[in-house]
Design an enzyme around this catalytic site. Structure first.
Site, PDB file in Angstrom:
ATOM      1  CD  GLU A 126       4.196  79.231  -8.920  1.00 37.99           C
ATOM      2  OE1 GLU A 126       3.195  79.714  -9.466  1.00 37.99           O
ATOM      3  OE2 GLU A 126       4.398  77.999  -8.854  1.00 37.99           O
ATOM      4  CG  HIS A 140      25.236  84.424 -18.845  1.00 35.07           C
ATOM      5  ND1 HIS A 140      25.130  85.773 -19.085  1.00 35.07           N
ATOM      6  CD2 HIS A 140      26.549  84.210 -18.544  1.00 35.07           C
ATOM      7  CE1 HIS A 140      26.312  86.348 -18.959  1.00 35.07           C
ATOM      8  NE2 HIS A 140      27.192  85.413 -18.617  1.00 35.07           N
ATOM      9  CE  LYS A 155       1.718  71.652 -13.102  1.00 34.16           C
ATOM     10  NZ  LYS A 155       1.011  72.764 -13.716  1.00 34.16           N
ATOM     11  CB  SER A 177      -3.587  71.235 -11.383  1.00 35.33           C
ATOM     12  OG  SER A 177      -4.536  71.352 -12.412  1.00 35.33           O
TER      13      SER A 177
END
Ligand code: ARG
Length: 463
Positions: free
Chosen positions: A289, A154, A282, A276
Protein backbone atom coordinates in the site's frame (compact mmCIF):
# COMPACT_ATOMS: atom_id res chain seq x y z
CA UNK A 1 32.95 33.58 3.99
CA UNK A 2 30.77 34.27 0.95
CA UNK A 3 32.18 33.54 -2.50
CA UNK A 4 30.96 36.88 -3.79
CA UNK A 5 32.61 39.20 -1.27
CA UNK A 6 33.61 42.58 -2.72
CA UNK A 7 30.45 43.83 -4.39
CA UNK A 8 28.39 43.94 -1.20
CA UNK A 9 28.56 46.45 1.62
CA UNK A 10 26.15 44.68 3.97
CA UNK A 11 25.76 41.02 4.86
CA UNK A 12 22.78 38.99 3.70
CA UNK A 13 19.90 38.81 6.17
CA UNK A 14 19.93 35.59 8.16
CA UNK A 15 16.51 34.63 6.81
CA UNK A 16 17.66 35.26 3.24
CA UNK A 17 20.72 33.10 3.87
CA UNK A 18 18.55 30.32 5.20
CA UNK A 19 16.23 30.72 2.24
CA UNK A 20 19.01 30.63 -0.35
CA UNK A 21 21.01 27.77 1.04
CA UNK A 22 21.12 24.39 -0.64
CA UNK A 23 23.88 22.79 1.41
CA UNK A 24 21.35 20.87 3.50
CA UNK A 25 20.43 18.83 0.43
CA UNK A 26 23.29 19.32 -2.05
CA UNK A 27 25.92 17.98 0.37
CA UNK A 28 25.19 14.69 -1.37
CA UNK A 29 27.12 16.11 -4.33
CA UNK A 30 30.42 16.33 -2.42
CA UNK A 31 32.14 13.43 -4.17
CA UNK A 32 31.09 14.61 -7.61
CA UNK A 33 32.09 18.19 -6.78
CA UNK A 34 35.60 17.14 -5.76
CA UNK A 35 35.99 14.71 -8.66
CA UNK A 36 34.98 17.50 -11.03
CA UNK A 37 37.40 19.96 -9.41
CA UNK A 38 40.24 17.45 -9.72
CA UNK A 39 39.56 17.16 -13.45
CA UNK A 40 39.16 20.92 -13.83
CA UNK A 41 42.44 21.69 -12.07
CA UNK A 42 44.26 19.04 -14.07
CA UNK A 43 42.99 20.61 -17.27
CA UNK A 44 43.93 24.13 -16.10
CA UNK A 45 47.44 22.82 -15.46
CA UNK A 46 47.73 21.14 -18.87
CA UNK A 47 46.54 24.31 -20.58
CA UNK A 48 49.10 26.46 -18.77
CA UNK A 49 46.44 28.36 -16.82
CA UNK A 50 47.60 26.99 -13.48
CA UNK A 51 51.20 26.47 -12.36
CA UNK A 52 52.31 22.96 -11.47
CA UNK A 53 52.87 24.05 -7.92
CA UNK A 54 49.33 25.41 -7.51
CA UNK A 55 47.80 22.45 -9.30
CA UNK A 56 49.57 19.96 -7.04
CA UNK A 57 48.57 21.90 -3.92
CA UNK A 58 44.95 22.06 -5.11
CA UNK A 59 44.83 18.39 -5.98
CA UNK A 60 46.31 17.11 -2.75
CA UNK A 61 44.09 19.56 -0.83
CA UNK A 62 40.98 18.29 -2.60
CA UNK A 63 41.94 14.67 -2.03
CA UNK A 64 42.49 15.33 1.66
CA UNK A 65 39.07 17.01 1.92
CA UNK A 66 37.45 14.04 0.22
CA UNK A 67 39.20 11.61 2.55
CA UNK A 68 38.18 13.62 5.61
CA UNK A 69 34.53 13.78 4.55
CA UNK A 70 34.52 10.06 3.89
CA UNK A 71 36.15 9.37 7.24
CA UNK A 72 33.57 11.53 8.98
CA UNK A 73 36.18 13.91 10.38
CA UNK A 74 35.04 16.88 8.30
CA UNK A 75 31.47 18.01 8.75
CA UNK A 76 29.84 19.61 5.74
CA UNK A 77 28.25 22.77 7.10
CA UNK A 78 28.41 26.54 7.39
CA UNK A 79 28.20 27.50 3.70
CA UNK A 80 25.49 28.24 1.17
CA UNK A 81 26.11 25.19 -0.97
CA UNK A 82 28.51 22.32 -1.52
CA UNK A 83 30.54 24.25 -4.10
CA UNK A 84 31.17 27.12 -1.68
CA UNK A 85 31.92 24.64 1.07
CA UNK A 86 34.61 22.74 -0.83
CA UNK A 87 36.22 25.92 -2.16
CA UNK A 88 36.26 27.63 1.24
CA UNK A 89 37.64 24.54 2.90
CA UNK A 90 40.37 24.31 0.26
CA UNK A 91 41.35 27.95 0.70
CA UNK A 92 41.45 27.59 4.47
CA UNK A 93 43.76 24.59 4.06
CA UNK A 94 46.13 25.68 1.27
CA UNK A 95 45.70 29.44 1.03
CA UNK A 96 46.14 31.36 -2.23
CA UNK A 97 46.50 28.34 -4.51
CA UNK A 98 42.97 27.35 -3.47
CA UNK A 99 41.66 30.68 -4.68
CA UNK A 100 42.87 29.82 -8.20
CA UNK A 101 40.72 26.68 -8.54
CA UNK A 102 37.65 28.57 -9.69
CA UNK A 103 39.48 30.15 -12.65
CA UNK A 104 37.42 29.77 -15.85
CA UNK A 105 34.57 28.13 -14.00
CA UNK A 106 31.23 29.13 -12.49
CA UNK A 107 29.00 27.43 -9.98
CA UNK A 108 26.56 27.24 -12.87
CA UNK A 109 28.58 24.81 -14.96
CA UNK A 110 29.84 23.22 -11.74
CA UNK A 111 26.39 22.32 -10.44
CA UNK A 112 25.17 21.16 -13.85
CA UNK A 113 28.13 18.78 -13.91
CA UNK A 114 27.90 17.62 -10.30
CA UNK A 115 24.26 16.57 -10.60
CA UNK A 116 25.01 14.63 -13.77
CA UNK A 117 27.90 12.77 -12.14
CA UNK A 118 25.82 11.99 -9.08
CA UNK A 119 22.69 10.90 -10.92
CA UNK A 120 24.77 8.69 -13.18
CA UNK A 121 25.77 6.68 -10.08
CA UNK A 122 22.27 6.69 -8.64
CA UNK A 123 20.89 5.43 -11.92
CA UNK A 124 23.32 2.49 -11.83
CA UNK A 125 22.26 1.64 -8.30
CA UNK A 126 18.59 1.69 -9.26
CA UNK A 127 19.29 -0.47 -12.29
CA UNK A 128 21.02 -3.04 -10.09
CA UNK A 129 17.96 -3.18 -7.81
CA UNK A 130 15.67 -3.63 -10.81
CA UNK A 131 17.86 -6.50 -12.02
CA UNK A 132 17.54 -8.16 -8.62
CA UNK A 133 13.76 -7.77 -8.64
CA UNK A 134 13.41 -9.23 -12.12
CA UNK A 135 15.59 -12.18 -11.08
CA UNK A 136 13.19 -12.88 -8.22
CA UNK A 137 10.18 -12.55 -10.53
CA UNK A 138 11.78 -15.05 -12.92
CA UNK A 139 12.50 -17.45 -10.07
CA UNK A 140 8.95 -17.25 -8.73
CA UNK A 141 7.54 -17.55 -12.25
CA UNK A 142 9.61 -20.69 -12.86
CA UNK A 143 8.11 -22.22 -9.72
CA UNK A 144 4.59 -21.40 -10.89
CA UNK A 145 4.41 -22.29 -14.58
CA UNK A 146 1.72 -24.87 -13.82
CA UNK A 147 -0.29 -22.81 -11.31
CA UNK A 148 -3.46 -22.21 -13.32
CA UNK A 149 -5.41 -19.14 -12.29
CA UNK A 150 -8.00 -16.92 -13.90
CA UNK A 151 -6.66 -14.13 -16.06
CA UNK A 152 -8.79 -11.01 -15.80
CA UNK A 153 -10.07 -8.21 -17.94
CA UNK A 154 -12.15 -5.50 -16.23
CA UNK A 155 -11.26 -7.47 -13.07
CA UNK A 156 -13.73 -10.10 -14.32
CA UNK A 157 -12.50 -13.65 -14.78
CA UNK A 158 -11.66 -13.93 -18.46
CA UNK A 159 -9.38 -16.74 -19.65
CA UNK A 160 -7.02 -19.21 -17.99
CA UNK A 161 -3.41 -18.16 -17.40
CA UNK A 162 -0.80 -19.27 -14.88
CA UNK A 163 0.67 -17.38 -11.96
CA UNK A 164 4.05 -17.64 -13.67
CA UNK A 165 2.62 -15.98 -16.77
CA UNK A 166 1.25 -13.10 -14.67
CA UNK A 167 4.58 -12.56 -12.91
CA UNK A 168 6.43 -12.49 -16.21
CA UNK A 169 4.14 -9.67 -17.38
CA UNK A 170 5.62 -7.58 -14.55
CA UNK A 171 9.12 -8.78 -15.44
CA UNK A 172 8.52 -7.49 -18.98
CA UNK A 173 7.54 -4.05 -17.65
CA UNK A 174 10.61 -3.88 -15.43
CA UNK A 175 12.92 -4.93 -18.26
CA UNK A 176 11.62 -1.95 -20.22
CA UNK A 177 12.35 0.19 -17.16
CA UNK A 178 15.90 -1.10 -17.15
CA UNK A 179 16.28 0.01 -20.77
CA UNK A 180 14.71 3.37 -19.99
CA UNK A 181 17.27 3.97 -17.22
CA UNK A 182 20.13 2.97 -19.48
CA UNK A 183 18.81 5.21 -22.21
CA UNK A 184 18.35 8.25 -19.93
CA UNK A 185 21.80 7.73 -18.46
CA UNK A 186 23.42 7.47 -21.88
CA UNK A 187 22.05 10.92 -22.78
CA UNK A 188 23.14 12.26 -19.39
CA UNK A 189 26.66 11.06 -20.16
CA UNK A 190 26.72 12.40 -23.70
CA UNK A 191 27.74 16.03 -23.10
CA UNK A 192 29.80 17.61 -20.33
CA UNK A 193 28.76 21.11 -19.21
CA UNK A 194 32.11 21.98 -17.59
CA UNK A 195 33.68 24.91 -19.43
CA UNK A 196 30.34 26.54 -20.18
CA UNK A 197 31.25 29.02 -17.44
CA UNK A 198 28.48 31.14 -16.01
CA UNK A 199 26.71 31.08 -19.38
CA UNK A 200 29.00 32.50 -22.07
CA UNK A 201 32.05 30.27 -21.96
CA UNK A 202 35.40 31.87 -21.17
CA UNK A 203 38.36 33.68 -22.68
CA UNK A 204 40.79 31.13 -21.23
CA UNK A 205 42.18 28.53 -23.65
CA UNK A 206 40.41 25.55 -22.05
CA UNK A 207 40.56 21.96 -23.23
CA UNK A 208 36.93 20.99 -22.78
CA UNK A 209 37.46 17.75 -24.64
CA UNK A 210 39.97 16.69 -22.00
CA UNK A 211 37.67 17.26 -19.00
CA UNK A 212 34.71 15.72 -20.84
CA UNK A 213 36.65 12.53 -21.52
CA UNK A 214 38.26 12.48 -18.10
CA UNK A 215 34.83 12.61 -16.47
CA UNK A 216 33.34 9.92 -18.70
CA UNK A 217 31.39 12.03 -21.18
CA UNK A 218 31.38 11.54 -24.92
CA UNK A 219 31.95 15.26 -25.64
CA UNK A 220 31.61 18.76 -24.16
CA UNK A 221 28.18 20.43 -24.38
CA UNK A 222 27.91 22.05 -27.79
CA UNK A 223 26.35 25.26 -26.49
CA UNK A 224 27.37 26.97 -23.26
CA UNK A 225 23.94 28.52 -22.61
CA UNK A 226 22.31 25.13 -22.92
CA UNK A 227 25.15 23.57 -20.94
CA UNK A 228 24.32 25.51 -17.77
CA UNK A 229 20.55 25.63 -18.13
CA UNK A 230 19.70 22.11 -19.24
CA UNK A 231 17.94 19.89 -16.71
CA UNK A 232 16.45 17.47 -19.24
CA UNK A 233 18.53 14.71 -17.71
CA UNK A 234 16.82 15.19 -14.33
CA UNK A 235 13.42 15.11 -15.99
CA UNK A 236 14.27 12.04 -18.05
CA UNK A 237 15.48 10.19 -14.98
CA UNK A 238 12.43 11.28 -12.98
CA UNK A 239 10.32 10.05 -15.88
CA UNK A 240 12.01 6.64 -15.88
CA UNK A 241 11.57 6.51 -12.10
CA UNK A 242 7.90 7.49 -12.34
CA UNK A 243 7.14 4.80 -14.91
CA UNK A 244 8.97 2.23 -12.82
CA UNK A 245 6.99 3.33 -9.74
CA UNK A 246 3.80 2.98 -11.77
CA UNK A 247 4.76 -0.62 -12.52
CA UNK A 248 5.58 -1.33 -8.88
CA UNK A 249 2.29 0.27 -7.91
CA UNK A 250 0.32 -1.96 -10.29
CA UNK A 251 2.13 -5.02 -8.98
CA UNK A 252 1.43 -3.83 -5.44
CA UNK A 253 -2.24 -3.45 -6.22
CA UNK A 254 -2.35 -7.04 -7.51
CA UNK A 255 -0.53 -8.29 -4.44
CA UNK A 256 -3.05 -6.52 -2.23
CA UNK A 257 -5.85 -8.27 -4.12
CA UNK A 258 -4.08 -11.64 -4.27
CA UNK A 259 -3.49 -11.79 -0.53
CA UNK A 260 -7.04 -10.73 0.38
CA UNK A 261 -9.45 -13.41 1.59
CA UNK A 262 -11.48 -12.80 -1.58
CA UNK A 263 -8.58 -14.18 -3.66
CA UNK A 264 -6.06 -15.83 -1.30
CA UNK A 265 -3.71 -16.70 -4.18
CA UNK A 266 -0.68 -15.83 -2.08
CA UNK A 267 0.39 -15.46 1.52
CA UNK A 268 2.93 -12.76 2.36
CA UNK A 269 5.62 -13.54 4.88
CA UNK A 270 5.09 -12.18 8.39
CA UNK A 271 8.27 -10.17 7.97
CA UNK A 272 6.60 -8.01 5.31
CA UNK A 273 3.14 -7.54 6.80
CA UNK A 274 1.68 -5.70 9.78
CA UNK A 275 -1.10 -6.30 12.27
CA UNK A 276 -3.92 -4.16 13.60
CA UNK A 277 -4.04 -2.51 17.00
CA UNK A 278 -7.64 -3.64 17.49
CA UNK A 279 -8.47 -6.50 15.09
CA UNK A 280 -6.51 -9.56 16.24
CA UNK A 281 -7.02 -11.46 12.99
CA UNK A 282 -5.51 -8.84 10.68
CA UNK A 283 -2.42 -9.28 8.53
CA UNK A 284 -2.11 -6.21 6.36
CA UNK A 285 -0.03 -5.71 3.20
CA UNK A 286 1.17 -2.26 4.32
CA UNK A 287 4.36 -2.40 2.27
CA UNK A 288 2.48 -2.69 -0.99
CA UNK A 289 0.00 0.00 0.00
CA UNK A 290 2.89 2.34 0.77
CA UNK A 291 4.47 1.64 -2.61
CA UNK A 292 1.14 2.46 -4.24
CA UNK A 293 0.94 5.63 -2.14
CA UNK A 294 4.52 6.73 -2.73
CA UNK A 295 3.97 6.54 -6.48
CA UNK A 296 1.92 9.73 -6.26
CA UNK A 297 4.76 11.45 -4.46
CA UNK A 298 7.22 10.49 -7.20
CA UNK A 299 4.83 11.77 -9.88
CA UNK A 300 4.87 14.98 -7.82
CA UNK A 301 8.67 15.10 -8.10
CA UNK A 302 8.48 14.72 -11.89
CA UNK A 303 5.84 17.43 -12.03
CA UNK A 304 7.98 19.72 -9.84
CA UNK A 305 10.82 19.43 -12.34
CA UNK A 306 8.66 19.96 -15.40
CA UNK A 307 6.91 22.99 -13.96
CA UNK A 308 10.16 24.40 -12.53
CA UNK A 309 11.69 24.47 -16.02
CA UNK A 310 8.78 25.51 -18.17
CA UNK A 311 9.08 29.29 -17.90
CA UNK A 312 12.81 29.77 -17.48
CA UNK A 313 14.63 32.11 -19.83
CA UNK A 314 18.25 31.29 -20.69
CA UNK A 315 20.49 30.61 -18.92
CA UNK A 316 20.92 29.67 -15.22
CA UNK A 317 18.16 30.77 -12.85
CA UNK A 318 18.09 30.07 -9.14
CA UNK A 319 14.75 28.27 -9.62
CA UNK A 320 16.90 25.40 -10.83
CA UNK A 321 18.27 24.83 -7.36
CA UNK A 322 14.90 23.17 -6.72
CA UNK A 323 15.89 20.31 -9.04
CA UNK A 324 17.89 18.48 -6.40
CA UNK A 325 15.32 17.82 -3.71
CA UNK A 326 12.84 16.62 -6.32
CA UNK A 327 15.15 14.24 -8.16
CA UNK A 328 16.85 12.99 -4.98
CA UNK A 329 13.47 12.26 -3.44
CA UNK A 330 12.40 10.35 -6.55
CA UNK A 331 15.64 8.33 -6.53
CA UNK A 332 15.47 7.61 -2.79
CA UNK A 333 11.82 6.61 -2.95
CA UNK A 334 12.27 4.18 -5.80
CA UNK A 335 15.34 2.69 -4.15
CA UNK A 336 13.41 2.16 -0.93
CA UNK A 337 10.49 0.56 -2.75
CA UNK A 338 12.71 -1.78 -4.80
CA UNK A 339 14.69 -2.79 -1.73
CA UNK A 340 11.49 -3.75 0.08
CA UNK A 341 9.39 -5.35 -2.63
CA UNK A 342 12.11 -7.74 -3.81
CA UNK A 343 12.53 -9.74 -0.59
CA UNK A 344 8.78 -9.50 -0.03
CA UNK A 345 8.14 -11.28 -3.33
CA UNK A 346 10.98 -13.69 -2.71
CA UNK A 347 9.44 -14.83 0.57
CA UNK A 348 5.78 -14.90 -0.43
CA UNK A 349 4.04 -18.26 -0.52
CA UNK A 350 1.84 -19.10 -3.49
CA UNK A 351 -1.40 -21.02 -2.99
CA UNK A 352 -2.00 -22.78 -6.34
CA UNK A 353 -5.00 -24.76 -5.06
CA UNK A 354 -6.86 -21.51 -4.41
CA UNK A 355 -5.88 -20.18 -7.82
CA UNK A 356 -7.16 -23.36 -9.43
CA UNK A 357 -10.43 -23.15 -7.47
CA UNK A 358 -10.96 -19.57 -8.63
CA UNK A 359 -10.24 -20.66 -12.19
CA UNK A 360 -13.00 -23.27 -12.01
CA UNK A 361 -15.61 -20.56 -11.49
CA UNK A 362 -16.37 -17.76 -13.90
CA UNK A 363 -16.55 -19.73 -17.18
CA UNK A 364 -13.01 -18.83 -18.19
CA UNK A 365 -13.09 -21.79 -20.60
CA UNK A 366 -16.03 -20.35 -22.55
CA UNK A 367 -13.76 -19.06 -25.33
CA UNK A 368 -12.28 -22.58 -25.57
CA UNK A 369 -15.78 -24.03 -25.90
CA UNK A 370 -16.55 -21.61 -28.73
CA UNK A 371 -13.17 -22.39 -30.33
CA UNK A 372 -14.02 -26.12 -30.11
CA UNK A 373 -17.18 -25.59 -32.16
CA UNK A 374 -15.32 -23.30 -34.57
CA UNK A 375 -12.64 -25.90 -35.15
CA UNK A 376 -15.48 -28.37 -35.99
CA UNK A 377 -16.79 -26.06 -38.69
CA UNK A 378 -19.25 -23.68 -37.00
CA UNK A 379 -18.54 -20.01 -37.85
CA UNK A 380 -16.90 -18.37 -34.81
CA UNK A 381 -19.63 -15.75 -34.35
CA UNK A 382 -22.32 -18.49 -34.20
CA UNK A 383 -20.18 -20.56 -31.84
CA UNK A 384 -19.68 -17.49 -29.65
CA UNK A 385 -23.43 -16.87 -29.47
CA UNK A 386 -24.32 -20.51 -28.75
CA UNK A 387 -21.68 -20.70 -25.98
CA UNK A 388 -23.11 -17.49 -24.52
CA UNK A 389 -26.53 -19.19 -24.29
CA UNK A 390 -24.94 -22.25 -22.68
CA UNK A 391 -23.20 -20.04 -20.07
CA UNK A 392 -26.46 -18.25 -19.36
CA UNK A 393 -28.27 -21.62 -18.86
CA UNK A 394 -25.44 -22.88 -16.65
CA UNK A 395 -25.65 -19.77 -14.45
CA UNK A 396 -29.38 -20.38 -14.04
CA UNK A 397 -28.71 -24.03 -13.08
CA UNK A 398 -25.66 -23.16 -10.93
CA UNK A 399 -23.40 -25.40 -13.02
CA UNK A 400 -20.07 -25.09 -14.76
CA UNK A 401 -19.66 -25.95 -18.46
CA UNK A 402 -17.69 -29.08 -17.67
CA UNK A 403 -20.53 -30.32 -15.46
CA UNK A 404 -22.91 -30.56 -18.46
CA UNK A 405 -23.56 -34.14 -19.63
CA UNK A 406 -22.71 -35.08 -23.21
CA UNK A 407 -26.46 -35.26 -23.92
CA UNK A 408 -26.87 -31.73 -22.63
CA UNK A 409 -23.97 -30.63 -24.86
CA UNK A 410 -25.52 -32.37 -27.85
CA UNK A 411 -28.79 -30.61 -27.07
CA UNK A 412 -26.98 -27.39 -27.99
CA UNK A 413 -25.15 -28.72 -31.06
CA UNK A 414 -24.60 -32.08 -32.74
CA UNK A 415 -20.97 -31.04 -33.23
CA UNK A 416 -20.23 -31.80 -29.57
CA UNK A 417 -18.44 -35.12 -28.97
CA UNK A 418 -16.83 -36.65 -25.93
CA UNK A 419 -13.61 -34.73 -26.62
CA UNK A 420 -15.33 -31.50 -25.50
CA UNK A 421 -14.35 -32.33 -21.93
CA UNK A 422 -10.68 -32.27 -22.87
CA UNK A 423 -11.13 -29.09 -24.86
CA UNK A 424 -12.55 -27.20 -21.89
CA UNK A 425 -10.34 -28.75 -19.22
CA UNK A 426 -8.74 -25.74 -17.52
CA UNK A 427 -5.22 -27.11 -17.39
CA UNK A 428 -5.41 -28.20 -21.01
CA UNK A 429 -6.93 -24.86 -22.04
CA UNK A 430 -3.98 -23.15 -20.50
CA UNK A 431 -1.41 -25.57 -21.89
CA UNK A 432 -3.02 -25.32 -25.32
CA UNK A 433 -2.30 -21.60 -25.45
CA UNK A 434 1.05 -22.22 -27.03
CA UNK A 435 1.07 -18.98 -29.04
CA UNK A 436 4.24 -16.89 -28.57
CA UNK A 437 3.99 -14.91 -25.32
CA UNK A 438 1.07 -16.99 -24.06
CA UNK A 439 0.59 -18.86 -20.77
CA UNK A 440 1.67 -22.40 -21.77
CA UNK A 441 4.53 -23.79 -19.73
CA UNK A 442 6.91 -23.79 -22.70
CA UNK A 443 6.00 -20.23 -23.56
CA UNK A 444 6.50 -18.94 -20.01
CA UNK A 445 9.80 -20.81 -19.76
CA UNK A 446 10.87 -19.06 -22.94
CA UNK A 447 9.88 -15.69 -21.44
CA UNK A 448 11.97 -16.50 -18.37
CA UNK A 449 14.97 -17.46 -20.51
CA UNK A 450 14.73 -14.24 -22.53
CA UNK A 451 14.47 -12.15 -19.37
CA UNK A 452 17.44 -13.85 -17.76
CA UNK A 453 19.47 -13.32 -20.93
CA UNK A 454 18.74 -9.57 -20.79
CA UNK A 455 19.75 -9.52 -17.11
CA UNK A 456 22.94 -11.47 -17.84
CA UNK A 457 23.83 -8.97 -20.56
CA UNK A 458 23.26 -6.07 -18.14
CA UNK A 459 25.44 -7.72 -15.50
CA UNK A 460 28.20 -8.38 -17.99
CA UNK A 461 28.13 -4.77 -19.16
CA UNK A 462 28.20 -3.45 -15.62
CA UNK A 463 30.62 -5.93 -14.05
N1 ARG B 1 23.29 26.01 -5.23
C1 ARG B 1 23.12 26.40 -6.57
C2 ARG B 1 22.18 25.41 -7.30
O1 ARG B 1 22.00 24.38 -6.80
C3 ARG B 1 24.42 26.40 -7.27
C4 ARG B 1 24.52 27.35 -8.41
C5 ARG B 1 24.42 28.74 -7.93
N2 ARG B 1 24.67 29.67 -8.94
C6 ARG B 1 24.30 30.96 -8.81
N3 ARG B 1 24.64 31.76 -9.76
N4 ARG B 1 23.63 31.38 -7.79
O2 ARG B 1 21.61 25.72 -8.32
Amino acid sequence: MKLWEGRFAAPTAADADAFNESLSFDKKLYKADITASLAHSEMLGRCGILSDEDRLAIQSGLKAILADIKAGTLEISGQEDIHSFVENELVSRIGDAGKRLHTARSRNDQVALDIRLTLRDYSKTLQAYIVELVRVLCKKAAENTAAVMPGYTHLQRAQPITFGHALMAYASMLLRDLQRFEDATARMDAQCPLGSGALAGTTYPLDRQFTAEKLGFAAPCANSLDGVSDRDFCIELANAISICMMHLSRLSEEIILWCSWEFKFIELDDAFTTGSSIMPQKKNPDVTELIRGKTGRVYGDLNTLLVMMKGLPLAYNKDMQEDKEAIFDAVDTLELCLKTITPMLDTMKTLPANMRRAAAKGFINATDCADYLTKKGMPFRDAYKLTGCMVSDCIAKDKTLEELTLDEFKGYSALFENDIYDAIDLVKCCEGRTSYGGPSEASVNNQIALANAQLDAWEEKNA
